[in-house]
Design a protein around this motif. Structure first.
Motif, short mmCIF file in Angstrom:
data_model
loop_
_atom_site.label_atom_id
_atom_site.label_comp_id
_atom_site.label_asym_id
_atom_site.label_seq_id
_atom_site.Cartn_x
_atom_site.Cartn_y
_atom_site.Cartn_z
N LEU A 208 0.81 -1.22 0.00
CA LEU A 208 0.00 0.00 0.00
C LEU A 208 0.84 1.27 0.00
O LEU A 208 0.29 2.37 -0.01
N GLU A 209 2.17 1.12 0.04
CA GLU A 209 3.03 2.28 -0.06
C GLU A 209 3.02 2.80 -1.51
O GLU A 209 3.04 2.02 -2.46
N ALA A 210 3.04 4.11 -1.65
CA ALA A 210 2.84 4.72 -2.97
C ALA A 210 3.87 4.24 -3.99
O ALA A 210 3.53 3.94 -5.14
N GLU A 211 5.14 4.14 -3.57
CA GLU A 211 6.16 3.76 -4.54
C GLU A 211 5.98 2.36 -5.08
O GLU A 211 6.46 2.01 -6.16
N SER A 212 5.27 1.50 -4.33
CA SER A 212 5.11 0.12 -4.77
C SER A 212 4.10 -0.01 -5.92
O SER A 212 4.17 -0.96 -6.70
N TYR A 213 3.14 0.91 -6.04
CA TYR A 213 2.16 0.80 -7.12
C TYR A 213 2.23 1.94 -8.13
O TYR A 213 1.60 1.88 -9.17
N GLU A 214 3.01 2.98 -7.83
CA GLU A 214 3.13 4.07 -8.79
C GLU A 214 4.14 3.77 -9.88
O GLU A 214 4.17 4.43 -10.91
N GLN A 215 5.01 2.78 -9.65
CA GLN A 215 6.02 2.44 -10.63
C GLN A 215 5.50 1.52 -11.73
O GLN A 215 6.21 1.20 -12.67
N GLY A 216 4.29 1.06 -11.62
CA GLY A 216 3.72 0.17 -12.63
C GLY A 216 2.65 -0.70 -12.02
O GLY A 216 2.31 -0.59 -10.85
N GLY A 217 2.10 -1.59 -12.83
CA GLY A 217 1.04 -2.46 -12.35
C GLY A 217 -0.31 -1.80 -12.45
O GLY A 217 -0.48 -0.71 -13.03
N GLY A 275 -4.57 -16.51 12.22
CA GLY A 275 -4.83 -16.96 13.58
C GLY A 275 -6.09 -17.80 13.63
O GLY A 275 -7.03 -17.57 12.87
N GLY A 276 -6.11 -18.79 14.54
CA GLY A 276 -7.28 -19.65 14.65
C GLY A 276 -7.58 -20.33 13.33
O GLY A 276 -6.73 -20.99 12.74
N ASP A 277 -8.81 -20.18 12.86
CA ASP A 277 -9.19 -20.77 11.57
C ASP A 277 -9.41 -19.68 10.52
O ASP A 277 -10.19 -19.84 9.60
N GLU A 278 -8.68 -18.56 10.67
CA GLU A 278 -8.79 -17.45 9.74
C GLU A 278 -7.57 -17.42 8.82
O GLU A 278 -6.43 -17.49 9.27
N PHE A 279 -7.85 -17.28 7.53
CA PHE A 279 -6.80 -17.22 6.51
C PHE A 279 -7.06 -16.01 5.62
O PHE A 279 -8.18 -15.48 5.58
N ALA A 280 -6.02 -15.59 4.93
CA ALA A 280 -6.16 -14.45 4.01
C ALA A 280 -5.39 -14.75 2.74
O ALA A 280 -4.32 -15.38 2.76
N LEU A 281 -5.94 -14.30 1.61
CA LEU A 281 -5.26 -14.38 0.32
C LEU A 281 -5.15 -12.96 -0.21
O LEU A 281 -6.17 -12.33 -0.54
N LEU A 282 -3.93 -12.45 -0.25
CA LEU A 282 -3.67 -11.07 -0.67
C LEU A 282 -3.27 -11.04 -2.14
O LEU A 282 -2.32 -11.72 -2.53
N VAL A 283 -3.98 -10.26 -2.93
CA VAL A 283 -3.71 -10.15 -4.36
C VAL A 283 -3.20 -8.74 -4.65
O VAL A 283 -3.95 -7.77 -4.57
N GLU A 284 -1.91 -8.64 -4.95
CA GLU A 284 -1.34 -7.35 -5.34
C GLU A 284 -1.51 -7.17 -6.85
O GLU A 284 -1.49 -8.13 -7.61
N ASP A 285 -1.68 -5.92 -7.25
CA ASP A 285 -1.92 -5.60 -8.67
C ASP A 285 -3.10 -6.39 -9.21
O ASP A 285 -3.03 -7.00 -10.28
N SER A 286 -4.20 -6.40 -8.47
CA SER A 286 -5.39 -7.11 -8.92
C SER A 286 -5.98 -6.42 -10.14
O SER A 286 -5.79 -5.22 -10.36
N ARG A 325 -10.10 -2.93 -4.39
CA ARG A 325 -10.18 -1.48 -4.52
C ARG A 325 -8.84 -0.91 -4.99
O ARG A 325 -7.84 -1.62 -5.07
N HIS A 326 -8.81 0.41 -5.24
CA HIS A 326 -7.57 1.10 -5.57
C HIS A 326 -6.66 1.11 -4.34
O HIS A 326 -7.12 1.32 -3.21
N ALA A 327 -5.38 0.87 -4.57
CA ALA A 327 -4.42 0.91 -3.46
C ALA A 327 -4.24 2.33 -2.94
O ALA A 327 -4.06 2.55 -1.74
N SER A 328 -4.32 3.30 -3.83
CA SER A 328 -4.17 4.69 -3.42
C SER A 328 -5.30 5.09 -2.47
O SER A 328 -6.48 4.88 -2.75
N GLY A 329 -4.91 5.66 -1.35
CA GLY A 329 -5.90 6.09 -0.37
C GLY A 329 -6.38 5.00 0.55
O GLY A 329 -7.19 5.26 1.45
#
Length: 636
Positions: A208-217, A275-286, A325-329
């Motif tokens: 979510l840092e600006a430089e990570s998505y402003e350079q492309g994607g 934690g517990g029975d909670e999982f997450a799948l993170l999609v960058e540049d969706s 959603r948009h990463a910006s903001g």
């Protein structure tokens, strides 16, 4: 070159200069030239070792300790002010895969790739010039045989007479490997071997840092927040050992789904156990909600197949909250709050499904929370008011009574009807305080109408009572105190409870209803016909009025156009009215909106009507105008 650096260069540990220039006096090193990065030879100085052998290329100080310099296990090299290696011991050469003598004349900065990091390169040149006392940094170098090692580089000036610096290297590969191993243990879940909550949020924050998505994607980010349905039952019945094995099996399937989703893409989604029975799948540049929906569908499908754990077959499902959603903001906290809310919706909607974040639905939830948090203070601030809807005799159209309906004059959201806040009041218990205020205010108003119109038959006031008021307060005492304070006849007070609350009542609720009835207060069952409809039990309750739910009355709206009414509706309503009359009860029909409804209800014997045909809920002054008239047979 014998050694090459790989990866980003760590910033140098800068140490303040040990030599400074004083006013009016030239610095001892002020005339040191800029280092020349060539392969030219350094000063031709011969260092004589004890015993007469010479070590070529060394300084005099090295000559005094030449044997120690050559045999020292610490990798050391003397570098002149041009940055060229003057002398290096065998330990130094061994680290870089060459003999020490073979390094003489090479550019030291290139051996360690000190130019890769501008800050380190600047600090190194400052040490060569004598304007900085020392430099310490870490470099990653590749040995000629292919293996990679980490070295701690230290650069310090030699005594002024020697005109050079001492460069030393320490192999810290084992320490770095241990640190990496410890970090892996710290950042990964021991049961599933997936990244844990700490590493997940580290990756999320970086994405979510600006430089990570402003350079492309695409500049977008997506998250599937997953919770296993019924996992607690597995732990409780089969034990935590089986539960852990099930979690590990789930992790394998989630990883497979992520790998398939990442096929032909730049990267696969990050799978983490939070934690517990909670999982997450993170999609960058969706690429949009469709991508996240497909991923959620594949996860649900993958988890549907039974799990075989050493012959024990287990089936489970999952609920998934999906946010894209948009990463910006977007902040990590905001994204997780949205995902958690959406996961709750998926659970509430029936589980074993995925639900996409809905901003409008979330706004409604936030509004609900805002109302819940300010409900009690609003009662104390007097933000509530009452409106009254007439209850009209079907036979003559005269005003018989009114139902008190509470409104919340909210400073932010405006005038709110009961369906917006009564449920909240029942949840947090403030319904007791609010209900007491409604009771007192309505009874006081009914008594005022009676005093203001002494020549007219007094009208009764009907007040809604929540079940929690019966359980959490002494309703009988509250009613008795209110009647005594206002001087209202108990027969002019009617209390309404819903059918689901009254039917099947036993113990305290039934005793309360009986005590109120004995006092002379009328008890009405609201929304009759939609709840339990335990007619056999009805005869044993201290009830005097049935209020037919509006869903029955709406079928009577036929005015000669459109779809004619279903004859069954009239048969059912007529049967309920006849039953009520046989039991000695009167009947009020809700939601009477047309004259055709009123005519049919009057024909089958309904006693009282309430609805927009007669009047909407109005202020007390309007009720005063209706007293003594027959104007209630049309909308006002």
């Amino acid at each position: 070159m014998s050694g090459t650096s790989e990866g980003p260069a760590p910033a140098a540990d800068l140490i303040r200069p040990a030599v400074t220039e004083s006013k009016g006096e030239a610095s001892p090193r002020a005339d040191v030239p800029e280092p020349v990065e060539t392969l030219g030879s350094g000063p031709a100085i011969e260092v004589v070792e004890p015993g007469g052998s010479a070590v070529s290329g060394g300084f005099s100080e090295v000559g005094r300790f030449g044997s120690a310099f050559s045999a020292a296990p610490l990798a050391m090299a003397v570098v002149d002010h041009d940055g060229l290696v003057v002398s290096a011991n065998d330990s130094f050469g061994a680290l870089l895969g060459k003999a020490g003598a073979a390094l003489t004349g090479l550019v030291a900065a290139e051996l360690m790739d000190l130019k890769a990091d501008p800050r380190t390169w600047h600090a190194y040149r400052e040490v060569l010039r004598g304007r900085q006392a020392k430099l310490s940094c870490t470099r990653r170098v590749k040995h000629p045989d292919g293996h990679v090692l980490w070295v701690q580089v230290s650069v310090a000036p030699l005594p002024a007479a020697e005109h050079g610096v001492l460069l030393s290297l320490t192999d810290i590969s084992a320490r770095r490997e241990l640190q990496a191993r410890l970090r892996h243990l710290e950042m990964h879940d021991p049961v599933t071997r997936l990244p844990n909550r700490t590493l997940f949020f580290e990756r999320l924050s970086a994405a979510l840092e600006a430089e990570s998505y402003e350079q492309g994607g695409t500049g977008r980010i997506g998250l599937c927040y997953l919770d296993l349905d019924g996992f607690k039952a597995v732990n409780d019945t089969l034990g935590h050992r089986v539960g852990d094995r099930l979690l590990a099996a789930v992790a394998e399937r989630l990883t497979r789904c992520a790998d398939e989703a990442g096929y032909a893409r730049a990267s696969s989604p990050l799978v983490a156990r939070l934690g517990g029975d909670e999982f997450a799948l993170l999609v960058e540049d969706s690429t949009g909600t469709d991508q996240l929906a497909d991923l959620a569908e594949s996860v649900l499908k993958a988890l549907q197949a039974p799990f075989d754990l050493s012959g024990q077959r287990l089936s489970l499902s999952a609920s998934i909250g999906v946010v894209e959603r948009h990463a910006s903001g977007t902040t990590a906290t905001g994204l997780m709050q949205a995902a958690d809310t959406t996961l709750y919706w998926a659970k509430a909607d029936g589980k074993s499904r995925w639900t996409l974040f809905d901003p409008e639905r979330n706004a409604h939830r936030m509004t609900r929370q805002a109302l819940a948090s300010t409900l009690r203070p609003a009662i104390e601030r007097g933000e509530f008011t009452l409106e009254y809807q007439p209850l009209v005799g079907m036979e003559n159209g005269r005003l018989r009574g009114v139902e008190a309906l509470v409104r919340w004059n909210h400073p932010q959201f405006g005038m709110l009807t009961p369906n917006r806040f009564i449920g909240l009041a029942e949840e947090d218990g403030s319904i007791v305080q609010l209900g007491r205020w409604v009771l007192v205010t309505a009874c006081r108003q009914a008594r005022r109408w009676q005093l203001d119109h002494p020549d007219e038959p007094p009208i009764f006031v009907s007040v809604n009572v929540a079940v929690r008021q019966v359980w959490d307060s002494d309703l009988v005492a509250d009613v008795a105190e209110t009647l005594a304070e206002t001087g209202l006849d108990p027969r002019l007070l009617q209390l309404e409870l819903t059918e689901s609350a009254v039917m099947g009542s036993a113990g305290r609720p039934l005793q309360t209803l009986q005590a109120l009835s004995d006092m002379g207060v009328h008890i009405a069952i609201d929304d009759f016909g939609t709840g339990y409809s335990n007619l056999a039990y009805l005869s044993r309750l201290p009830v005097s009025v049935l209020k037919l739910d509006g869903s029955f009355v709406r079928g009577f709206q036929y005015e000669g156009e459109g779809v004619p009414p279903n004859p069954a509706d009239e048969v059912i309503v007529e049967a309920m009215i006849q039953l009520a009359h046989r039991l000695g009860l009167s009947v009020t029909a809700e939601c009477v909106e047309t004259s055709a409804q009123a005519a049919r209800l009057r024909r089958i014997g309904c006693d009282t009507g309430q609805g927009w045909l007669y009047s909407r809920p109005v202020a007390p002054d309007r009720i005063s105008e209706l007293l003594g008239t027959k104007a209630c047979n049309q909308a006002s």
